[in-house]
Design a protein around this motif. Sequence first.
Motif, PDB file in Angstrom:
ATOM      1  N   THR A  77       0.824  -1.203   0.000  1.00  9.88           N
ATOM      2  CA  THR A  77       0.000   0.000   0.000  1.00  9.88           C
ATOM      3  C   THR A  77       0.856   1.249   0.000  1.00  9.88           C
ATOM      4  N   LEU A  78       0.374   2.273  -0.715  1.00  2.00           N
ATOM      5  CA  LEU A  78       1.081   3.549  -0.830  1.00  2.00           C
ATOM      6  C   LEU A  78       0.149   4.666  -0.387  1.00  2.00           C
ATOM      7  N   GLU A  79       0.562   5.400   0.641  1.00  2.00           N
ATOM      8  CA  GLU A  79      -0.246   6.507   1.136  1.00  2.00           C
ATOM      9  C   GLU A  79      -0.162   7.694   0.172  1.00  2.00           C
ATOM     10  N   ALA A  80      -1.151   8.559   0.240  1.00  2.00           N
ATOM     11  CA  ALA A  80      -1.215   9.697  -0.681  1.00  2.00           C
ATOM     12  C   ALA A  80       0.018  10.588  -0.572  1.00  2.00           C
ATOM     13  N   ASP A  81       0.494  10.830   0.671  1.00  2.00           N
ATOM     14  CA  ASP A  81       1.666  11.696   0.838  1.00  2.00           C
ATOM     15  C   ASP A  81       2.934  11.018   0.329  1.00  2.00           C
ATOM     16  N   GLU A  82       2.991   9.682   0.378  1.00  2.00           N
ATOM     17  CA  GLU A  82       4.147   8.959  -0.136  1.00  2.00           C
ATOM     18  C   GLU A  82       4.210   9.046  -1.662  1.00  2.00           C
ATOM     19  N   VAL A  83       3.046   8.950  -2.309  1.00  2.00           N
ATOM     20  CA  VAL A  83       3.002   9.080  -3.767  1.00  2.00           C
ATOM     21  C   VAL A  83       3.343  10.505  -4.175  1.00  2.00           C
ATOM     22  N   ALA A  84       2.813  11.483  -3.422  1.00  2.00           N
ATOM     23  CA  ALA A  84       3.074  12.889  -3.739  1.00  2.00           C
ATOM     24  C   ALA A  84       4.556  13.233  -3.618  1.00  2.00           C
ATOM     25  N   ALA A  85       5.260  12.539  -2.731  1.00  2.00           N
ATOM     26  CA  ALA A  85       6.674  12.851  -2.500  1.00  2.00           C
ATOM     27  C   ALA A  85       7.548  12.486  -3.695  1.00  2.00           C
ATOM     28  N   VAL A  86       7.106  11.546  -4.527  1.00  2.00           N
ATOM     29  CA  VAL A  86       7.926  11.149  -5.675  1.00  2.00           C
ATOM     30  C   VAL A  86       7.521  11.882  -6.949  1.00  2.00           C
ATOM     31  N   VAL A  87       6.479  12.708  -6.892  1.00  2.00           N
ATOM     32  CA  VAL A  87       6.091  13.502  -8.052  1.00  2.00           C
ATOM     33  C   VAL A  87       7.154  14.573  -8.285  1.00  2.00           C
ATOM     34  N   PRO A  88       7.715  14.672  -9.485  1.00  2.00           N
ATOM     35  CA  PRO A  88       8.772  15.652  -9.734  1.00  2.00           C
ATOM     36  C   PRO A  88       8.260  17.085  -9.624  1.00  2.00           C
ATOM     37  N   GLU A  89       9.110  17.950  -9.103  1.00  2.00           N
ATOM     38  CA  GLU A  89       8.741  19.361  -9.000  1.00  2.00           C
ATOM     39  C   GLU A  89       8.845  20.016 -10.373  1.00  2.00           C
ATOM     40  N   SER A  90       7.881  20.863 -10.664  1.00  2.00           N
ATOM     41  CA  SER A  90       7.855  21.528 -11.967  1.00  2.00           C
ATOM     42  C   SER A  90       8.470  22.914 -11.870  1.00  2.00           C
ATOM     43  N   ASP A  91       9.381  23.204 -12.803  1.00  2.00           N
ATOM     44  CA  ASP A  91       9.938  24.551 -12.873  1.00  2.00           C
ATOM     45  C   ASP A  91       9.288  25.355 -13.998  1.00  2.00           C
ATOM     46  N   LYS A  92       8.170  24.799 -14.549  1.00  2.00           N
ATOM     47  CA  LYS A  92       7.412  25.472 -15.609  1.00  2.00           C
ATOM     48  C   LYS A  92       8.289  25.787 -16.822  1.00  2.00           C
ATOM     49  N   THR A  93       9.188  24.858 -17.141  1.00  2.00           N
ATOM     50  CA  THR A  93      10.079  25.058 -18.282  1.00  2.00           C
ATOM     51  C   THR A  93       9.949  23.896 -19.252  1.00  2.00           C
ATOM     52  N   LEU A  94       9.775  24.231 -20.522  1.00  2.00           N
ATOM     53  CA  LEU A  94       9.810  23.249 -21.599  1.00  2.00           C
ATOM     54  C   LEU A  94      11.148  23.444 -22.296  1.00  2.00           C
ATOM     55  N   ALA A  95      12.124  22.626 -21.923  1.00  2.00           N
ATOM     56  CA  ALA A  95      13.497  22.797 -22.404  1.00  2.00           C
ATOM     57  C   ALA A  95      13.740  21.952 -23.644  1.00  2.00           C
ATOM     58  N   ILE A  96      14.244  22.586 -24.709  1.00  2.00           N
ATOM     59  CA  ILE A  96      14.600  21.874 -25.932  1.00  2.00           C
ATOM     60  C   ILE A  96      15.957  21.222 -25.733  1.00  2.00           C
ATOM     61  N   THR A  97      16.018  19.912 -25.941  1.00  2.00           N
ATOM     62  CA  THR A  97      17.266  19.180 -25.725  1.00  2.00           C
ATOM     63  C   THR A  97      17.992  18.845 -27.023  1.00  2.00           C
ATOM     64  N   ALA A  98      17.266  18.766 -28.147  1.00  3.95           N
ATOM     65  CA  ALA A  98      17.907  18.429 -29.426  1.00  3.95           C
ATOM     66  C   ALA A  98      16.940  18.719 -30.562  1.00  3.95           C
ATOM     67  N   PHE A  99      17.503  18.845 -31.768  1.00  2.00           N
ATOM     68  CA  PHE A  99      16.697  18.994 -32.986  1.00  2.00           C
ATOM     69  C   PHE A  99      16.940  17.778 -33.874  1.00  2.00           C
ATOM     70  N   VAL A 100      15.882  17.265 -34.466  1.00  3.40           N
ATOM     71  CA  VAL A 100      15.981  16.081 -35.321  1.00  3.40           C
ATOM     72  C   VAL A 100      15.299  16.369 -36.649  1.00  3.40           C
ATOM     73  N   SER A 101      15.695  15.638 -37.676  1.00  2.00           N
ATOM     74  CA  SER A 101      15.083  15.794 -38.989  1.00  2.00           C
ATOM     75  C   SER A 101      13.646  15.289 -38.951  1.00  2.00           C
ATOM     76  N   CYS A 102      12.738  16.022 -39.597  1.00  4.33           N
ATOM     77  CA  CYS A 102      11.331  15.608 -39.631  1.00  4.33           C
ATOM     78  C   CYS A 102      11.178  14.248 -40.307  1.00  4.33           C
ATOM     79  N   ALA A 103      12.099  13.913 -41.203  1.00  6.45           N
ATOM     80  CA  ALA A 103      12.021  12.633 -41.915  1.00  6.45           C
ATOM     81  C   ALA A 103      12.370  11.456 -41.010  1.00  6.45           C
ATOM     82  N   ASP A 104      13.007  11.729 -39.855  1.00  2.00           N
ATOM     83  CA  ASP A 104      13.437  10.653 -38.958  1.00  2.00           C
ATOM     84  C   ASP A 104      12.423  10.353 -37.857  1.00  2.00           C
ATOM     85  N   ILE A 105      11.272  10.997 -37.869  1.00  2.00           N
ATOM     86  CA  ILE A 105      10.296  10.841 -36.793  1.00  2.00           C
ATOM     87  C   ILE A 105       9.528   9.533 -36.963  1.00  2.00           C
TER      88      ILE A 105
END
Length: 300
Positions: free
Chosen positions: A76-104
Amino acid sequence: MAPRASWKGFLTVGAVSCGVALYAAASTSERISLHMVSRKSGHRLRRQFVDEETGRPVAPEDQVKGYEVAKGEYVTLEADEVAAVVPESDKTLAITAFVSCADIDTVYLDRPYFLAPVDKASAEAFALITAGMAAAKVAALGEAVLFRRVRKLLIRPNAEGGALIADTLSFDYEVRPAQEAFADVPDVTVTGEMLDLATHILKSKAGVFDPAAFDDRYESALEELVRAKMEGKPLPRPVPRREEKVVDLLEALRASAGAQAKNSKAKPTGRKAAAKKPAKTATGPTTRAPVKPATPRKAG
């Protein structure tokens, strides 16, 4: 009325940053929604959690999440235990790389969103990023905390311009290997007349991608059924499916190709086409008002 943003934050590409918002690009809210109701009272039914063994209802304060480690055994997992592993959001959408549209590989695409600037101050930097991606014909891989999880996103220029398309991506462990589906498919080499006929048929069926022409036959049939019930009219009868005969593949391709050639020759061209009288149009309304079932009464 402007749509409600699903998420707001900052799009960052190196030192360039701008305020952006994600808007759901697809929605099922316009579909006819059916509810479970009591046949006797007509009241809407509500689900209730009950104990699997005793069959008795369990109060909300006694409900807890659990992970099954063996048959009938749970950690069993308590609500506060599950909440503790939720990652904190810094409200950032960070681009990590660019790929060719043909490779998607589109099998990894999960859910589409529109990505747009939140204000005029962010529009210039956003336009710079969008124009650069369109010119280079690339898509961006990004990462952000969305809805309590770290999600990978694929960001592409929108064909209509003005915004970007951001698809959340499934993780590798969530996508099944293609070999599972094709393991029992035999290797078949298609050559000669069969390949020529198949190519001819494909060319004769060339068209354009037009989602507006897609027909949701189930939704239309369901709307017709609901309307008939509301108005007390006879219920529509389903159209019986035509039985398909097993035929020789090569003969079927020949027949299909012959029918296509015959139809193309039969089409009038030039002056004959212009002289042809226009077909009579049907009178009366051509569209139906959408069905709006009565709002169910709330439980007292």
